[in-house]
Design a protein around this motif. Structure first.
Motif: not given
Length: 361
Positions: A174-196
């Motif tokens: 197998k191989r990795k294919c159709n790769c794309r970049h995805k923006v992920v939003t993650q909660q890191v604390g109460p009322g605090m979020y980060q995107q990467y």
């Protein structure tokens, strides 16, 4: 018994004639017989943009010819993208389609419908941009220079070329294919979020590049200009998870010992003697297809004189007309003459004012 045999022979002859006259839908779309639906679609899209009658500048006859070619392309696409029709066509040709009840014509009004599916709008307006497709990565184009003679461009010729090319083949794993970049939003604390941003890929069957030899037939049509490019879609360098590039055949005309091409015209030089220049001569030159062109005259020919022969030039590409031929005459003067010849020339021409005339500077 004899009428029956004659009837059978006539039927066989009719079948042969129909086969000879049949159009090759794969050749019309400039694709191999093994082409996939995606290749057929891309080939149609490119040809439709190029051949659409609204893009043709010319007289009514030229526009009518363009419309016929466009209809051929659209009909070929319609047949080859229909699985059942394609099977019938591959096995029995256009006659099989007729028996199937689909007809072997050019598709009639279907050309407009097919074009609308791709670009929106009909013959009256292209409507580009209404259905824009996402751009797909494409492999490199391959450019091949094909040297052709002037005779080939006058008469037309089919060349068979052998090409070594890379082909994508299945491989284990197998191989990795159709790769794309995805923006992920993650909660890191109460009322605090980060995107990467992270890369997301799919798992696809593995592939590898292998080298193969392939023979292609290049059709040089009468009147093609020097530098003309013949395109074979999807015959260039492959690209994993992308489209294959195109193969571009670039025509380069070899020098000819007699004729020089100038657009759709032909130029040549003819050398005659001084006597022929004065009293006339009979002369013929052999043209590129072997027929003779009479260039003689009964009158006087001046050094450097150019004579025009209408319709004796090159075929005009994709038209029924031909260019013209221009012949430039060079007069070969004798290197020396004897004293007796001088006296005779003075006797013959000395009293003729035309011979004594001096051109004003």
């Amino acid at each position: 018994m004899r009428p029956r045999i004659a009837g059978l022979a006539a039927a066989v002859l009719l079948s042969v004639l129909c086969l000879a006259a049949a159009r090759d839908y794969y050749d019309i779309l400039q694709i191999p017989r093994s082409a996939t639906d995606a290749q057929i679609k891309r080939a149609y899209r490119k040809l439709a943009l190029k051949m659409h009658p609204d893009k043709v500048q010319g007289n009514d006859e030229e526009k009518k010819a363009a419309a016929a070619k466009f209809a051929d392309v659209s009909h070929a696409y319609e047949v080859l993208t229909d699985g059942e029709k394609r099977k019938v066509y591959d096995r029995y040709g256009e006659e099989g389609l007729k028996q199937m009840g689909q007809g072997g014509g050019r598709g009639g009004g279907g050309a407009q419908d097919i074009f609308s599916q791709f670009f929106g709008g009909g013959f009256g307006g292209f409507g580009f941009g209404q259905q824009e497709e996402e751009e797909t990565p494409k492999g490199d184009n391959v450019v091949v220079m094909l040297e052709v003679t002037l005779e080939d461009l006058y008469l037309g010729k089919h060349y068979t070329i052998t090409r070594v090319k890379s082909v994508i083949k299945p491989a284990p794993g197998k191989r990795k294919c159709n790769c794309r970049h995805k923006v992920v939003t993650q909660q890191v604390g109460p009322g605090m979020y980060q995107q990467y941003t992270t890369q997301v890929c799919e798992d696809c069957p593995n592939v590898k590049y292998v080298t193969e030899r392939e023979q292609l037939t290049v059709s040089v049509e009468p009147g093609m200009p020097d530098g003309h490019t013949i395109t074979f879609f999807e015959e260039g360098e492959p690209l994993i998870d992308g489209e294959q590039g195109d193969l571009l055949i670039y025509l380069r005309t070899l020098p000819h010992p007699v004729f020089e091409r100038r657009y759709d015209g032909l130029l040549c030089n003819a050398t005659i003697s001084l006597l022929e220049a004065l009293v006339g001569f009979e002369r013929e030159i052999e043209h590129l297809d072997g027929h003779k062109v009479q260039i003689g005259t009964s009158g006087v020919t001046r050094p450097g004189e150019v004579r025009w022969f209408e319709g004796e030039g090159m075929p005009i590409f994709e038209k029924t007309k031909r260019g013209d031929l221009w012949v430039t005459f060079t007069v070969a003067f004798p290197r020396t003459i004897t004293e007796e010849q001088r006296k005779e020339l003075r006797r013959l021409f000395g009293e003729d004012g035309e011979w004594a005339r001096h051109d004003e500077l």
